[in-house]
Each structure stands twice: as structure tokens, then as C-alpha cells.
Scaffold this motif. Structure first.
Motif, short mmCIF file in Angstrom:
data_model
loop_
_atom_site.label_atom_id
_atom_site.label_comp_id
_atom_site.label_asym_id
_atom_site.label_seq_id
_atom_site.Cartn_x
_atom_site.Cartn_y
_atom_site.Cartn_z
N TRP A 59 75.06 -77.18 20.83
CA TRP A 59 73.92 -77.49 19.97
C TRP A 59 72.73 -78.05 20.73
N HIS A 60 72.88 -78.36 22.01
CA HIS A 60 71.79 -78.96 22.75
C HIS A 60 70.93 -77.89 23.41
N PHE A 61 69.66 -78.21 23.59
CA PHE A 61 68.73 -77.26 24.19
C PHE A 61 68.71 -77.36 25.71
N ALA A 62 69.32 -78.41 26.25
CA ALA A 62 69.35 -78.58 27.70
C ALA A 62 70.62 -79.32 28.10
N HIS A 63 71.11 -79.01 29.30
CA HIS A 63 72.27 -79.70 29.86
C HIS A 63 71.83 -80.44 31.12
N ARG A 64 72.53 -81.49 31.43
CA ARG A 64 72.19 -82.31 32.60
C ARG A 64 72.29 -81.53 33.91
N ASP A 65 73.04 -80.44 33.93
CA ASP A 65 73.14 -79.63 35.15
C ASP A 65 71.92 -78.74 35.36
N GLY A 66 70.96 -78.80 34.43
CA GLY A 66 69.71 -78.05 34.58
C GLY A 66 69.58 -76.84 33.69
N ARG A 67 70.71 -76.35 33.14
CA ARG A 67 70.64 -75.16 32.29
C ARG A 67 69.84 -75.46 31.03
N LEU A 68 69.10 -74.46 30.57
CA LEU A 68 68.26 -74.60 29.39
C LEU A 68 68.52 -73.48 28.40
N HIS A 69 68.37 -73.79 27.14
CA HIS A 69 68.34 -72.78 26.09
C HIS A 69 67.07 -71.96 26.32
N LEU A 70 67.04 -70.72 25.92
CA LEU A 70 65.88 -69.87 26.16
C LEU A 70 64.61 -70.48 25.58
N ALA A 71 64.67 -71.01 24.36
CA ALA A 71 63.49 -71.64 23.76
C ALA A 71 63.06 -72.87 24.54
N ALA A 72 64.01 -73.62 25.08
CA ALA A 72 63.68 -74.80 25.89
C ALA A 72 63.04 -74.38 27.21
N ALA A 73 63.49 -73.27 27.77
CA ALA A 73 62.89 -72.76 29.01
C ALA A 73 61.44 -72.35 28.76
N ILE A 74 61.18 -71.76 27.60
CA ILE A 74 59.80 -71.40 27.25
C ILE A 74 58.96 -72.67 27.10
N TYR A 75 59.52 -73.66 26.41
CA TYR A 75 58.81 -74.93 26.23
C TYR A 75 58.47 -75.55 27.59
N ARG A 76 59.42 -75.51 28.49
CA ARG A 76 59.19 -76.05 29.83
C ARG A 76 58.13 -75.25 30.57
N ALA A 77 58.13 -73.94 30.41
CA ALA A 77 57.11 -73.11 31.06
C ALA A 77 55.72 -73.44 30.53
N VAL A 78 55.62 -73.77 29.26
CA VAL A 78 54.33 -74.09 28.65
C VAL A 78 53.87 -75.49 29.00
N THR A 79 54.77 -76.47 28.89
CA THR A 79 54.37 -77.88 29.03
C THR A 79 54.68 -78.48 30.39
N GLY A 80 55.60 -77.87 31.13
CA GLY A 80 56.02 -78.43 32.41
C GLY A 80 57.01 -79.59 32.27
N LEU A 97 64.01 -78.99 18.23
CA LEU A 97 63.59 -77.83 17.44
C LEU A 97 62.20 -78.06 16.84
N LEU A 98 61.94 -79.27 16.38
CA LEU A 98 60.63 -79.59 15.84
C LEU A 98 59.55 -79.48 16.91
N LEU A 99 59.84 -79.95 18.12
CA LEU A 99 58.88 -79.83 19.22
C LEU A 99 58.58 -78.37 19.54
N ILE A 100 59.61 -77.56 19.55
CA ILE A 100 59.45 -76.14 19.85
C ILE A 100 58.65 -75.45 18.76
N GLU A 101 59.04 -75.66 17.51
CA GLU A 101 58.38 -74.99 16.39
C GLU A 101 56.93 -75.44 16.18
#
Length: 143
Positions: free
Chosen positions: A25-46, A60-64
Motif C-alpha cells: 500500500w505504500h508509494f515508496a520503500h526505504r530501499d529506494g523503489r517507488l510506485h509509478l505515480a510516486a516516481a512521476i511525483y519525484r520527477a516533477v517536484t524532485g 495519494l492526495l499529494l499526487i492527485e
């Protein structure tokens, strides 16, 4: 290159380097892996906010609520081989659920779920589609 194309290219690099969250259920893991939507968010915001690790509803609210992120999500949804589901409350296409279902369901032909290579391929198609449909020069009037 369109701004959305650049975001999708950056997302591709992030997914390729960090890996992809494929379950849970999480959008990110401590090992660095990201959900696809979280990776997009990171690409946009850094950034990858703490809520991506601990509070999926807040993530989810931040993404939407980020229009640039959602625009990139819509381009990815547009190139997937299935149609997005309809949100029962709004009647609009639910592109985030579309991405989740695509990532979570086994492919009919291969019998496996999409992996990082599959996601990168979809990101390339979405990037090319966004560029081809948004970088069209304005028509010139004949003199």
C-alpha cells in the motif's frame, strides 16, 4: 520535447535507477523503489515526501492535487492496452487506478505482471505520444 515528455523521460530514469514498487500500500520503500505515480511525483517536484513511506492516503492526495503529475499519469494511461475504469463518484476516468490495475494484473499473453522493463517501454511510448501530440508547430499561413 514537451514538458510532459521531459517529465516522463525523467520518470523513466528514476524507475530504471531506483526500481519499482510492485505490491503493498505504500508509494515508496526505504530501499529506494517507488510506485509509478510516486516516481512521476519525484520527477516533477524532485522530492519524495515522508507520506509516501507511511501515509498512503496523504501521498495519494499529494499526487492527485498536482496537475503536472496527473497530466503525466493521463499520458501513461492513454498508451496502456486497456481502457481506464470510471470513478463512480465523478463519472470521470480514473487514471491512477488504471495504472495500478495494469501493474497488478498478469498479462493475458505472457502470464506475468509488468516488470521494470515493461514500465520503461510504456514510459517511452507515453513520452513519444506526448511529444508528438503537443509539439506540433502552429500552422503557417501561406504568403
Amino acid at each position: 520535447m514537451s514538458s510532459t515528455g521531459l517529465i516522463l523521460e525523467t520518470t523513466r530514469d528514476i524507475v530504471n535507477y531506483h526500481g519499482l514498487v510492485t505490491s503493498g500500500w505504500h508509494f515508496a520503500h526505504r530501499d529506494g523503489r517507488l510506485h509509478l505515480a510516486a516516481a512521476i511525483y519525484r520527477a516533477v517536484t524532485g522530492t519524495t515526501p515522508d507520506s509516501f513511506y507511511k501515509r498512503p492516503q496523504m501521498a495519494l492526495l499529494l499526487i492527485e492535487s498536482n496537475d503536472t503529475v496527473m497530466e503525466a499519469v493521463r499520458w501513461i494511461s492513454a498508451v496502456l492496452p486497456t481502457e481506464p475504469p470510471t470513478d463512480m463518484e465523478t463519472g470521470a476516468d480514473d487514471h491512477l487506478v488504471h495504472l495500478d490495475r495494469w501493474l497488478d494484473e498478469e498479462d493475458f499473453f505472457t502470464g506475468r505482471r509488468p516488470n521494470v522493463s515493461d514500465v520503461i517501454g510504456v514510459l517511452i511510448r507515453a513520452e513519444q505520444t506526448a511529444d508528438n501530440l503537443t509539439d506540433v508547430p502552429a500552422p503557417r499561413i501561406a504568403a
